[in-house]
Design an enzyme around this catalytic site. Structure first.
Site, PDB file in Angstrom:
ATOM      1  N   VAL A  30      68.795  60.987  22.287  1.00  0.00           N
ATOM      2  CA  VAL A  30      69.116  60.864  23.708  1.00  0.00           C
ATOM      3  C   VAL A  30      67.948  60.168  24.400  1.00  0.00           C
ATOM      4  O   VAL A  30      66.802  60.636  24.302  1.00  0.00           O
ATOM      5  CB  VAL A  30      69.342  62.256  24.356  1.00  0.00           C
ATOM      6  CG1 VAL A  30      69.602  62.111  25.849  1.00  0.00           C
ATOM      7  CG2 VAL A  30      70.490  62.995  23.674  1.00  0.00           C
ATOM      8  N   LYS A  88      80.940  51.025  35.438  1.00  0.00           N
ATOM      9  CA  LYS A  88      81.860  49.947  35.885  1.00  0.00           C
ATOM     10  C   LYS A  88      81.114  48.753  36.439  1.00  0.00           C
ATOM     11  O   LYS A  88      81.565  47.614  36.276  1.00  0.00           O
ATOM     12  CB  LYS A  88      82.871  50.451  36.924  1.00  0.00           C
ATOM     13  CG  LYS A  88      82.284  51.218  38.080  1.00  0.00           C
ATOM     14  CD  LYS A  88      82.329  52.668  37.773  1.00  0.00           C
ATOM     15  CE  LYS A  88      81.481  53.497  38.690  1.00  0.00           C
ATOM     16  NZ  LYS A  88      81.440  54.893  38.277  1.00  0.00           N
ATOM     17  N   GLY A 170      77.981  65.821  43.449  1.00  0.00           N
ATOM     18  CA  GLY A 170      77.713  64.910  42.331  1.00  0.00           C
ATOM     19  C   GLY A 170      78.741  63.799  42.190  1.00  0.00           C
ATOM     20  O   GLY A 170      78.808  63.154  41.151  1.00  0.00           O
ATOM     21  N   ASP A 184      82.032  50.081  44.649  1.00  0.00           N
ATOM     22  CA  ASP A 184      82.468  50.788  43.435  1.00  0.00           C
ATOM     23  C   ASP A 184      83.965  50.548  43.183  1.00  0.00           C
ATOM     24  O   ASP A 184      84.385  50.274  42.052  1.00  0.00           O
ATOM     25  CB  ASP A 184      82.164  52.292  43.618  1.00  0.00           C
ATOM     26  CG  ASP A 184      82.631  53.114  42.437  1.00  0.00           C
ATOM     27  OD1 ASP A 184      81.994  53.060  41.381  1.00  0.00           O
ATOM     28  OD2 ASP A 184      83.661  53.813  42.574  1.00  0.00           O
ATOM     29  N   LYS A 188      85.907  48.508  40.098  1.00  0.00           N
ATOM     30  CA  LYS A 188      87.006  49.132  39.332  1.00  0.00           C
ATOM     31  C   LYS A 188      88.282  48.295  39.419  1.00  0.00           C
ATOM     32  O   LYS A 188      89.037  48.200  38.443  1.00  0.00           O
ATOM     33  CB  LYS A 188      87.257  50.545  39.864  1.00  0.00           C
ATOM     34  CG  LYS A 188      86.126  51.518  39.541  1.00  0.00           C
ATOM     35  CD  LYS A 188      86.251  52.810  40.343  1.00  0.00           C
ATOM     36  CE  LYS A 188      85.208  53.832  39.948  1.00  0.00           C
ATOM     37  NZ  LYS A 188      85.160  54.987  40.855  1.00  0.00           N
ATOM     38  N   GLY A 285      82.965  63.171  38.601  1.00  0.00           N
ATOM     39  CA  GLY A 285      82.477  64.498  38.223  1.00  0.00           C
ATOM     40  C   GLY A 285      82.134  64.548  36.740  1.00  0.00           C
ATOM     41  O   GLY A 285      82.598  63.729  35.947  1.00  0.00           O
TER      42      GLY A 285
END
Ligand code: HSE
Length: 369
Positions: A30, A88, A170, A184, A188, A285
């Site tokens: 990670v 995206k 969040g 955003d 998309k 989320g």
């Protein structure tokens, strides 16, 4: 499948947890710049440790942003690793580099979580476009904006309060301007339209207006006329070309879009054979988005790559006309006055967006009701 995971924030942590519960995938390393300790994987601070690890066949990126995501994506694909991302902005911005590169390298690139969070939208578009012509795509694609508009409409909250709540849950991007200015949603829409129509849209030909600046007075004006404001995207085939735009849009109370609550998304395609197909679900989320990343990993393991063949660069035109709600500075013909705002005579989408660019303090919403 051996995974190198880039990012350990909202989505990355979710992917790590779900992968840890499965037999068919293992997160080996990670990448996280903070100090973390993991029971099942090695935490690293240098991407090279993932790139040069020949055991790792698949990279998952959940960092967001364009840099260094772009450099990491190109390096991983060139190194022959599959690439799954929820980013995206990355796939939209570098579509004409990443899609052909993955094809050329014979590796798999997928990004289902990039549009609609947990909704199986791109994966269904992939299936649908094989069997019919897709005429139109679009809808409610941003959970943060929907959360804000829903809380203003149903609970009478003000804009700042609702944005703060969306951020604390969040949903918002690191920079909320990306959400509320419509960027955003724009990413998309472009990604969805590229897949649906098999082209690469010239991004600058697709105008975008967001919800920043909407006021309680606007929302009250809409309610008084039986309307609800949603941030909507649309891309459709026209005679010989395409229309595409993102803008606040007034829809009738009682329509499916008007009823979408909280951070949910409602995304629709119109197919020549299937007609309207709509997809509703958690658009943002941790776990919904991580779930779709894991779905992609399962698809990659089964040999699935990108959703559509790469297509030529194409411009959208926006000559179609509609009436607009405008608050602030409109001096051209108007049909109605709503408080301190007007409803314009029909005007082309291209012209209205050009006007708004010159009048950035104005709030506009297309009247599609
Ligand atoms: N900020 C995005 C949204 C996250 O609110 O929809 C999911 O793409």
């Amino acid at each position: 499948m051996k995974i190198g995971l880039l990012g350990f924030g909202v989505v990355g942590r979710g992917v790590y947890e779900i992968a840890a519960s499965r037999e068919d995938m293992q997160v080996r390393k990670v990448l996280c710049l903070e100090d973390i300790s993991l029971s099942d994987a090695e935490a690293v601070k240098d991407f090279a440790e993932i790139l040069n690890d020949n055991d790792i066949d698949t990279v998952v990126e959940a960092m967001g942003g364009l840099h260094p995501s772009h450099e990491f994506a190109v390096a991983a694909l060139k190194a022959g690793k599959n690439y799954v991302t929820s980013n995206k902005a990355l796939v939209c911005t570098y579509y004409d580099e990443l899609v052909p590169l993955a094809e050329q390298m014979g590796v798999k690139l997928r990004c289902t979580a990039a549009v609609g969070g947990g909704i199986g939208w791109l994966s269904e578009l992939e299936r649908s476009r094989r069997a019919q012509t897709i005429e139109q795509v679009g809808g409610i694609m941003n959970g943060t904006c929907n959360y804000i508009l829903d809380h203003m409409t149903r609970l009478g909250m003000d804009y700042a309060q609702a944005l703060k709540q969306a951020q604390s849950l969040g949903y918002a991007e690191a920079n909320p301007a990306t959400d509320v200015e419509g960027i955003d949603t724009w990413h998309k829409l472009i990604l969805s339209a590229n897949v649906a129509f098999g082209v690469t849209f010239d991004k600058e030909s697709i105008p975008v207006a967001g919800i920043a600046g909407i006021t309680a007075e606007d929302v009250a004006n809409f309610a008084a006329h039986g309307l609800v404001c949603k941030l909507m995207s649309k891309a459709r085939r026209t005679d010989g070309g395409f229309d595409a735009y993102v803008q606040p849009t007034l829809v009738p109370q009682g329509s499916p879009e008007a009823a979408v609550p909280l951070n949910y998304n409602l995304i629709t395609f119109l197919g020549k054979t299937s007609e309207r197909m709509s997809f509703y679900g958690q658009g943002a989320g941790r776990y919904p988005t991580a779930y779709n990343v894991v779905e992609d990993l399962i698809d990659v393991a089964a040999g699935k790559g990108f959703y559509a063949p790469y297509g030529p660069v194409t411009k959208a035109g926006n000559a179609q006309t509609m009436r607009y709600y405008v608050r602030g500075g409109w001096t051209e013909p108007a049909e109605e006055v709503w408080g301190s705002a007007v409803i314009t005579a029909p005007v082309s989408v291209a012209r209205m967006h050009a006007w708004r660019k010159a009048n950035p303090q104005a709030f506009i919403a297309g009247v599609e009701a």
